[in-house]
Each structure stands twice: as C-alpha cells, then as structure tokens.
Write a protein that holds these residues in place. Structure first.
Motif, short mmCIF file in Angstrom:
data_model
loop_
_atom_site.label_atom_id
_atom_site.label_comp_id
_atom_site.label_asym_id
_atom_site.label_seq_id
_atom_site.Cartn_x
_atom_site.Cartn_y
_atom_site.Cartn_z
N MET A 266 30.50 18.38 -57.57
CA MET A 266 30.74 17.92 -56.23
C MET A 266 29.50 16.88 -56.15
O MET A 266 29.88 15.82 -55.56
CB MET A 266 30.98 18.96 -55.28
CG MET A 266 31.16 18.33 -54.03
SD MET A 266 32.71 17.47 -53.83
CE MET A 266 32.48 15.98 -53.02
N LEU A 267 28.30 17.44 -56.29
CA LEU A 267 27.28 16.60 -55.95
C LEU A 267 27.00 15.34 -56.83
O LEU A 267 26.84 14.06 -56.51
CB LEU A 267 25.93 17.29 -56.08
CG LEU A 267 25.45 18.06 -54.95
CD1 LEU A 267 24.10 18.77 -55.47
CD2 LEU A 267 25.18 17.18 -53.77
N PRO A 307 27.17 19.41 -47.12
CA PRO A 307 27.50 20.80 -47.29
C PRO A 307 27.08 21.52 -48.80
O PRO A 307 26.34 22.47 -48.81
CB PRO A 307 28.99 21.04 -47.25
CG PRO A 307 29.45 19.81 -46.61
CD PRO A 307 28.66 18.54 -46.74
N PRO A 308 27.34 20.91 -49.85
CA PRO A 308 26.61 21.14 -51.12
C PRO A 308 25.18 21.14 -51.11
O PRO A 308 24.44 22.17 -51.83
CB PRO A 308 27.32 20.31 -52.16
CG PRO A 308 27.61 19.16 -51.34
CD PRO A 308 28.17 19.68 -50.13
N LEU A 309 24.39 20.13 -50.51
CA LEU A 309 23.10 20.19 -50.45
C LEU A 309 22.41 21.46 -49.74
O LEU A 309 21.55 22.02 -50.08
CB LEU A 309 22.43 18.90 -49.95
CG LEU A 309 22.66 17.81 -51.17
CD1 LEU A 309 22.17 16.42 -50.26
CD2 LEU A 309 21.66 17.94 -52.18
N GLN A 310 23.02 21.62 -48.65
CA GLN A 310 22.53 22.77 -47.50
C GLN A 310 22.81 24.18 -48.41
O GLN A 310 21.94 25.18 -48.20
CB GLN A 310 23.23 22.80 -46.19
CG GLN A 310 22.64 23.30 -45.24
CD GLN A 310 21.44 22.80 -44.86
OE1 GLN A 310 21.08 21.98 -45.13
NE2 GLN A 310 20.63 23.59 -44.07
N VAL A 327 13.94 23.15 -42.97
CA VAL A 327 13.20 22.28 -43.48
C VAL A 327 14.14 21.08 -44.28
O VAL A 327 13.69 19.92 -44.17
CB VAL A 327 12.10 22.61 -44.41
CG1 VAL A 327 11.44 21.62 -45.20
CG2 VAL A 327 11.21 23.73 -43.53
N ASN A 328 15.16 21.56 -44.72
CA ASN A 328 16.13 20.76 -45.58
C ASN A 328 16.89 19.71 -44.27
O ASN A 328 17.29 18.57 -44.73
CB ASN A 328 17.13 21.51 -46.32
CG ASN A 328 18.02 20.43 -47.37
OD1 ASN A 328 17.52 20.00 -47.92
ND2 ASN A 328 19.24 20.54 -47.19
N ILE A 329 17.01 20.13 -43.21
CA ILE A 329 17.59 19.41 -41.98
C ILE A 329 16.56 18.29 -41.88
O ILE A 329 17.03 17.08 -41.49
CB ILE A 329 17.96 20.40 -40.85
CG1 ILE A 329 18.95 21.24 -41.19
CG2 ILE A 329 18.24 19.45 -39.52
CD1 ILE A 329 20.41 20.66 -41.71
N GLY A 330 15.33 18.60 -41.79
CA GLY A 330 14.30 17.69 -41.31
C GLY A 330 14.31 16.81 -42.51
O GLY A 330 13.86 15.45 -42.32
N ALA A 331 14.65 17.29 -43.85
CA ALA A 331 14.64 15.95 -44.92
C ALA A 331 15.96 15.05 -44.81
O ALA A 331 15.58 13.96 -45.09
CB ALA A 331 14.99 16.93 -45.98
#
Length: 418
Positions: A266-267, A307-310, A327-331
């Motif tokens: 998917m990515l 969604p796939p990255l999270q 931290v990924n949200i901050g990314a």
C-alpha cells in the motif's frame, strides 16, 4: 467499529479545523490587530512548531497517566488554547493560545492511534486508525470552509469559540465512550525511548517526513499556483481546498482498508503514485479541469500514506508504541514545515509557481526509496537469524540486540527490544 472511535474522530475534527482554518482568516485577524499578513502568519508557524515540540513532551509527561485520562487532559488543553485565542486582546496572546492548542495535537493523535488500534481485532487496526483520522479529513471538507465563512460573517473570534465547544464535545465523548485503558504494566519511559534504537522506527518516521512533505510542498502554494498559472479566480481557491479535503478523506479510508491487508505494498502504491502525480502537476496546473483533478489525487494519495505509516510505527515500536506514535505525528508537521520552506526557495529562485511540485515529487520519491530499503532490511533480518541457527540476530541489519517474539497484534514474528 466501536463507538469510542467516534469520540476520537470528533476530537480529531476539532483539531483539524483549528489547525487549517487560520489560513482562511489571516486577513481578518491581521486587520483586527493592525499587523501585516506575514506577522499574522506566525500563528501558522507557531502552531506547527508547537505540534513538533508538544508531541514528545506531553507524551513523556503523561507516561504515568492512563491513556483515557491523558486523552481527556489533552482535549481540555485544546479547549483552553482555543478559548484563549478567541478572547486574545493582541497578537501575542493569540499566538500563546495557538501554541497551547497545538501542544495537544501530536499527543492526541499519537495516543489516540494506540487506543484506536487496541479497540479492534488485529486485522482491523489500520482501519481503526483511519477512522480516527477521518475526523481530520472531514475537517478539511466541512470544518475549514464553514469556519472560514463564519469567521468572515460573524468575526474570527466566533470561529475559535465554536472550535472550543467542539473540543468540549470531544472531551465528553471520550469520557463516556472510551473504555478505561490503564497504562500497560511494566511500561517505562526508558522502554519507550528504546523504540528509537530500532532503525525500522526511524525509517518509518523519515518516510512520514518526506512523504507527507511532498504533499505540502505543492499545497502550501496552491493559491498563487491556481490563480496565476491555472487562471482561477481568488474566490475559487477555497473550493479547490475542499476538493483537496475530499481527496484526503477518500485516501484515508482506502489507506486504512488496504494497509490491513498489505501494508508495505500500500505504501509503495501511494508514494509512487504521489511522486508521479506531483510531477505531472507541473503540466496539469496550466489547465483548470486537469488542475482540479490533480489536486484531488494529491490529497487522496498523500493521505493514503497516513494509516499505513502510523501503523508501521506502532508495529515496529512493539511493546513501547506511545511515544513513537506521538513523535510520528510531529514528523508529519516537520515534513510540512520543511516542504513549505523548500517550495518557497524554488519560487524565490525564479523557477515559477509550479516549481514546488518538482520538490514534492522528489520528496515523495525519496520516501518510496526509504520504504523499499525498509522492506529489504526486514527481509534480510529473519534470514540472518536462521543462518545462526537460532542464535542472536545481532548481525542482521536493523536487528542489533533483538530477539524474536510473538507480535500479539497480528501473530507475525517481529524483533522486540530488550
């Protein structure tokens, strides 16, 4: 899907609205405070930086609090920030309100992703995360244009007051619908920090920065691109952004659905498609119809990666996902800021308003390269374990000091840090 996800989506809707509605109200705010548009633009920059800083900071401070209570505290902070913005007597106080509201952003989506994933069966985790993020995408379709209209008709302070009320609704929904979810036994800050020693976690975050950065390289400068290149009237930009929001909504749902079936493929599709579409945008931007279609596709392909990255971060930070998720949200916001800066550089260099699309395409292509590299490392790690006949897989790339353990979220064998 459990009703608790609806409460998380309502909170996400409020956060998404307050993040993006400011862009449509900058002229009114600048005029009210008697400052320039660039000076009022600090309200956008301050919010983005607050997300980057607040995501890890509040997650660390809330490490000893149950996830449900932490979500409620974050929504309370969000309400406080928006009330402060609505009542601010000057730009400095309003900037403070924006930063206070932004501090809740990263931690809410980070902790909310973990909670959403734990509310459903293993094979539905990405879909649950996507359901929560639906609130953010719907905010761009409904909340932002409606908030802009209300702000222009009744005053921008009214918009932020309404957003604060939305925050109260989200808080009450979380209190009522989200089940009590105590902090996992044995969870410690040191364990959460160890997740960042896993190269796969860092690669996923780098994909987040580059992939979503590719989207914002183009979208940040969508107004001058559409008015000066495509020939749209100034008033059409709002509806083009609604079209972008519709693309985000569709991409989010598709990304969540297919990530549960085949996350890495998917990515590949989303990032590869995004790179191609952004490249074509330099041509389609010269035609009104093609430009509108391209904006829809950029939104869809860009948010199909969320969604796939999270979920990728949650999977790779197995056993200590909360801080990594936040931290990924901050990314995402770091990617937004980086891409906007790079897009501004190429425009300032005289390359034209379509030049940021090339920047976005390059960022998306780089993210695709990292995804392929991440998958290659993952394939080689089990082979190294087999070659040593069950001994430590310390020689495997990305598996230093790891041992195999059963992943309760899906039954797959993954490296778990000790």
């Amino acid at each position: 899907m459990p009703l608790a996800l609806l409460a998380l989506a309502v909170g996400a809707f409020g956060i998404g609205t307050t993040e993006f509605v400011i862009m449509g109200l900058l002229p009114e705010i600048a005029a009210d405070y008697g400052v320039s548009i660039p000076a009022a633009g600090l309200l956008v920059t301050g919010y983005a930086l607050g997300v980057v800083v607040g995501a890890p900071l509040l997650t660390v401070f809330g490490a000893k609090v149950s996830r449900k209570r932490m979500l409620m505290l974050l929504m309370g902070l969000f309400v406080l920030g928006n009330l402060l913005s609505a009542l601010a007597p000057n730009l400095g106080v309003m900037l403070t309100g924006r930063v206070v509201a932004s501090l809740a952003h990263g931690s809410f989506f980070g902790i909310g992703s973990v909670v959403a994933a734990e509310l459903v069966a293993p094979e539905k985790k990405a879909g649950a995360i996507a359901t929560m993020f639906t609130g953010l995408t719907v905010a761009n379709i409904v909340g932002v244009p409606l908030g802009t209209f209300i702000g222009q008709a009744l005053g921008w302070r009214t918009t932020f007051a309404i957003v604060a009320v939305l925050g109260v609704v989200g808080l009450l929904g979380i209190a009522k619908l989200v089940p009590a979810m105590p902090r996992p036994e044995g969870a410690r800050l040191r364990g959460e920090l160890k997740a960042f020693r896993n190269p796969q976690v860092l690669l996923a975050m780098a994909m987040t920065v580059l992939g979503f950065g590719g989207v914002f390289a183009a979208i940040t400068y969508i107004a001058p691109m559409m008015t000066h290149v495509a020939g749209y009237a100034d008033g059409s930009v709002t509806w083009l952004l609604v079209l972008f929001g519709i693309g985000m909504f569709l991409g989010n749902l598709l990304g969540g659905r297919f990530a549960d079936r085949a996350l890495m493929p998917m990515l590949y599709v989303a990032l590869g498609g995004l790179a191609v579409v952004l490249s074509l945008f330099t041509v389609t931007a010269h035609n009104k119809i093609l430009a509108a279609i391209t904006i829809l596709l950029v939104g869809a392909l860009g948010f199909a990666t969320v969604p796939p990255l999270q979920k990728r971060v949650l999977d790779q930070a197995h056993g200590a996902p909360t801080l990594a998720s936040a931290v990924n949200i901050g990314a995402f916001n770091l990617g937004n800021a980086l891409a906007a800066w790079l897009g501004g550089l190429v425009i300032a260099a005289g390359l034209g308003y379509t030049a940021p699309n090339w920047v976005g395409a390059a960022l998306a292509a780089a993210a695709l390269g990292l995804a392929l590299w991440s998958a290659a490392l993952e394939r080689r790690a089990p082979a190294s374990t087999d070659a040593t006949d069950g001994s430590s897989a310390s020689s495997a790339p990305g598996a230093q000091g790891a041992s195999a353990a059963e992943d309760t979220s899906g039954g797959a064998r993954v490296p778990v840090r000790h």
